[in-house]
Design a protein around this motif. Sequence first.
Motif, PDB file in Angstrom:
ATOM      1  N   MET A   1       0.826  -1.204   0.000  1.00 59.62           N
ATOM      2  CA  MET A   1       0.000   0.000   0.000  1.00 59.62           C
ATOM      3  C   MET A   1       0.863   1.258   0.000  1.00 59.62           C
ATOM      4  SD  MET A   1      -2.758  -1.537   2.658  1.00 59.62           S
ATOM      5  CE  MET A   1      -3.732  -0.037   2.711  1.00 59.62           C
ATOM      6  N   PRO A   2       0.356   2.340  -0.601  1.00 56.82           N
ATOM      7  CA  PRO A   2       1.209   3.501  -0.860  1.00 56.82           C
ATOM      8  C   PRO A   2       1.176   4.570   0.221  1.00 56.82           C
ATOM      9  CG  PRO A   2      -0.876   3.796  -1.963  1.00 56.82           C
ATOM     10  CD  PRO A   2      -0.971   2.460  -1.237  1.00 56.82           C
ATOM     11  N   SER A   3       2.236   5.357   0.228  1.00 57.69           N
ATOM     12  CA  SER A   3       2.216   6.687   0.832  1.00 57.69           C
ATOM     13  C   SER A   3       2.207   7.636  -0.375  1.00 57.69           C
ATOM     14  CB  SER A   3       3.428   6.894   1.737  1.00 57.69           C
ATOM     15  OG  SER A   3       3.327   8.113   2.446  1.00 57.69           O
ATOM     16  N   LEU A   4       3.080   8.625  -0.420  1.00 59.72           N
ATOM     17  CA  LEU A   4       3.209   9.405  -1.655  1.00 59.72           C
ATOM     18  C   LEU A   4       3.987   8.534  -2.635  1.00 59.72           C
ATOM     19  CD1 LEU A   4       4.120  12.991  -0.391  1.00 59.72           C
ATOM     20  CD2 LEU A   4       1.895  12.134  -1.146  1.00 59.72           C
TER      21      LEU A   4
ATOM     22  N   ALA B   1      14.361  14.495   1.184  1.00 60.01           N
ATOM     23  CA  ALA B   1      13.662  13.297   1.661  1.00 60.01           C
ATOM     24  C   ALA B   1      14.340  12.032   1.169  1.00 60.01           C
ATOM     25  CB  ALA B   1      12.203  13.331   1.204  1.00 60.01           C
ATOM     26  N   ALA B   2      14.817  12.058  -0.071  1.00 62.07           N
ATOM     27  CA  ALA B   2      15.463  10.872  -0.640  1.00 62.07           C
ATOM     28  C   ALA B   2      16.742  10.502   0.105  1.00 62.07           C
ATOM     29  CB  ALA B   2      15.772  11.100  -2.112  1.00 62.07           C
ATOM     30  N   THR B   3      17.430  11.509   0.621  1.00 67.03           N
ATOM     31  CA  THR B   3      18.705  11.237   1.286  1.00 67.03           C
ATOM     32  C   THR B   3      18.578  11.190   2.802  1.00 67.03           C
ATOM     33  OG1 THR B   3      19.216  13.602   1.153  1.00 67.03           O
ATOM     34  CG2 THR B   3      20.073  12.187  -0.591  1.00 67.03           C
ATOM     35  N   ALA B   4      18.074  12.251   3.405  1.00 67.49           N
ATOM     36  CA  ALA B   4      18.040  12.328   4.870  1.00 67.49           C
ATOM     37  C   ALA B   4      16.882  11.541   5.467  1.00 67.49           C
ATOM     38  CB  ALA B   4      17.944  13.799   5.302  1.00 67.49           C
ATOM     39  N   TRP B   5      15.694  11.651   4.873  1.00 64.17           N
ATOM     40  CA  TRP B   5      14.504  11.054   5.464  1.00 64.17           C
ATOM     41  C   TRP B   5      14.483   9.553   5.265  1.00 64.17           C
ATOM     42  CZ3 TRP B   5       8.891  12.940   4.086  1.00 64.17           C
ATOM     43  CH2 TRP B   5       8.005  12.492   5.089  1.00 64.17           C
TER      44      TRP B   5
ATOM     45  N   PRO C   1      22.905   6.327  -7.525  1.00 69.77           N
ATOM     46  CA  PRO C   1      21.776   5.974  -8.382  1.00 69.77           C
ATOM     47  C   PRO C   1      20.465   5.918  -7.629  1.00 69.77           C
ATOM     48  CG  PRO C   1      23.419   4.184  -8.324  1.00 69.77           C
ATOM     49  CD  PRO C   1      23.908   5.277  -7.423  1.00 69.77           C
ATOM     50  N   SER C   2      20.458   5.303  -6.444  1.00 64.56           N
ATOM     51  CA  SER C   2      19.218   5.197  -5.679  1.00 64.56           C
ATOM     52  C   SER C   2      18.726   6.569  -5.255  1.00 64.56           C
ATOM     53  CB  SER C   2      19.414   4.304  -4.445  1.00 64.56           C
ATOM     54  OG  SER C   2      19.564   2.959  -4.819  1.00 64.56           O
ATOM     55  N   GLY C   3      19.654   7.408  -4.758  1.00 64.35           N
ATOM     56  CA  GLY C   3      19.249   8.740  -4.327  1.00 64.35           C
ATOM     57  C   GLY C   3      18.658   9.557  -5.457  1.00 64.35           C
ATOM     58  N   ARG C   4      19.284   9.494  -6.634  1.00 62.03           N
ATOM     59  CA  ARG C   4      18.798  10.276  -7.769  1.00 62.03           C
ATOM     60  C   ARG C   4      17.409   9.815  -8.205  1.00 62.03           C
ATOM     61  NH1 ARG C   4      22.510   9.054 -10.838  1.00 62.03           N
ATOM     62  NH2 ARG C   4      21.556   7.572 -12.295  1.00 62.03           N
ATOM     63  N   TRP C   5      17.229   8.492  -8.340  1.00 64.16           N
ATOM     64  CA  TRP C   5      15.939   7.993  -8.798  1.00 64.16           C
ATOM     65  C   TRP C   5      14.857   8.123  -7.730  1.00 64.16           C
ATOM     66  CZ3 TRP C   5      15.313   8.043 -13.600  1.00 64.16           C
ATOM     67  CH2 TRP C   5      16.307   7.617 -14.491  1.00 64.16           C
ATOM     68  N   THR C   6      15.247   8.009  -6.452  1.00 65.76           N
ATOM     69  CA  THR C   6      14.260   8.176  -5.382  1.00 65.76           C
ATOM     70  C   THR C   6      13.777   9.616  -5.319  1.00 65.76           C
ATOM     71  OG1 THR C   6      15.325   6.415  -4.115  1.00 65.76           O
ATOM     72  CG2 THR C   6      13.812   7.837  -2.924  1.00 65.76           C
TER      73      THR C   6
ATOM     74  N   PHE D   1       9.905  10.911  -5.811  1.00 70.95           N
ATOM     75  CA  PHE D   1       9.200  11.862  -4.952  1.00 70.95           C
ATOM     76  C   PHE D   1       8.712  13.059  -5.753  1.00 70.95           C
ATOM     77  CE2 PHE D   1      10.996  10.156  -0.896  1.00 70.95           C
ATOM     78  CZ  PHE D   1       9.823  10.173  -0.175  1.00 70.95           C
ATOM     79  N   ARG D   2       9.606  13.619  -6.551  1.00 73.69           N
ATOM     80  CA  ARG D   2       9.308  14.855  -7.262  1.00 73.69           C
ATOM     81  C   ARG D   2       8.138  14.677  -8.227  1.00 73.69           C
ATOM     82  NH1 ARG D   2      13.926  15.337  -9.008  1.00 73.69           N
ATOM     83  NH2 ARG D   2      14.788  16.525  -7.276  1.00 73.69           N
ATOM     84  N   THR D   3       8.064  13.508  -8.860  1.00 72.92           N
ATOM     85  CA  THR D   3       7.017  13.274  -9.850  1.00 72.92           C
ATOM     86  C   THR D   3       5.781  12.603  -9.256  1.00 72.92           C
ATOM     87  OG1 THR D   3       8.032  11.156 -10.460  1.00 72.92           O
ATOM     88  CG2 THR D   3       8.695  13.115 -11.722  1.00 72.92           C
ATOM     89  N   ALA D   4       5.832  12.269  -7.964  1.00 72.16           N
ATOM     90  CA  ALA D   4       4.703  11.563  -7.350  1.00 72.16           C
ATOM     91  C   ALA D   4       3.452  12.415  -7.322  1.00 72.16           C
ATOM     92  CB  ALA D   4       5.062  11.118  -5.932  1.00 72.16           C
ATOM     93  N   THR D   5       3.618  13.717  -7.072  1.00 73.44           N
ATOM     94  CA  THR D   5       2.451  14.579  -6.936  1.00 73.44           C
ATOM     95  C   THR D   5       2.896  16.031  -6.974  1.00 73.44           C
ATOM     96  OG1 THR D   5       0.448  14.933  -5.626  1.00 73.44           O
ATOM     97  CG2 THR D   5       2.514  14.622  -4.392  1.00 73.44           C
TER      98      THR D   5
END
Length: 351
Positions: free
Chosen positions: A36-39, A167-171, A178-183, A187-191
């Motif tokens: 189940m999702p969050s953002l 959020a991708a790095t600290a949170w 690669p993971s940080g960039r794509w994460t 987030f940025r494109t989620a909403t």
Amino acid sequence: MRLDNQLVESLRFARADDGVTIGYQMFGQGPVLVWMPSLSNIVAQWRIPALRHAYRSLARKVTLILYDGRGTGSSDRRIDLDDLGVDAHLRDLHAVLAHAGVQRASLLGYYHSVTTAVAFAARHPERVDRLVLFGGSPRLRESMRPAQTQALLSLVDQDWGLFADAAATAWLGWDSAPSGRWTAEAFRTATTAAVAKAWFDAAARIDVTDELARVRAPALVLHRQGEQQIPAEVFRRLADALPDARLVERPGSTPTLFIEDAATDLRLVTEFVTGSPAPGAPVQRGLTPREREVLSLLAAGESNTEIARNLGIAVHTVERHLGSVYRKIGARGRTDAVIHALGLTENPHKR
């Protein structure tokens, strides 16, 4: 580009009772697990190596359903921003299950969606096999209370791009390039910032504490948090309040699943969802998974206090489980139960 096209083509769309369209994917084999999702943005999340590995690994043992909640990802972005409470999120889940033709499923509640998973399990016990809960709490404001989280949330309507990067790095602890960039991109494109702010504002008011006692599905509560994130006590209280729950505290400080020691995280989730017993564990037919755990520890010579400490539950909860075990196997006390657990007799009263 080819991966993106394949993912878009694999999307299905369900319509909630209030007309909101929900995008989802369904793949794999075995019992159904709904992550189940969050953002979220499930298409963008496939680009994250760790998540892609997790999706594919889970799908070898379970039928996995991923979906974007209302206002996010591939789902309808035109929503009522004043209607983002738990009932709205339940409408999304109902829509996906109905469109997929799924009557029963296990639910993986992740951060924001922990409350939705609990509420659905409490209100529809006949439709939930098992619960896996990570990162959230019955009162969502508790999981939003840490200072680091508050600092990040303050960025949502000030600088959406900066929020996504932080959020991708600290949170979430995604510190590899690669993971940080794509994460961050996910987030940025989620909403949009407006929808995200409405989500978090509504989350701070969600409280399903009163529904915990009505949950009948066995639950696996997983915890892995650093010092600046949610304290373990929040998850201990959650596990203790559920009638049949086990808390597993995973080592590490990355506040997410399937990153640190991903193989163990995946094994814990798949074995729990599929009902596969741990190697060497005694099989006790008719008992719940938690009752089997309690009985196994009892047979190992542990006291009620030691069992409670090992399972992360209260002593009175252990006593309640043991009372249920005694009734189910016809034991008159601890000695009978241990003999039964060791397989020395099928029924202690027939000795």
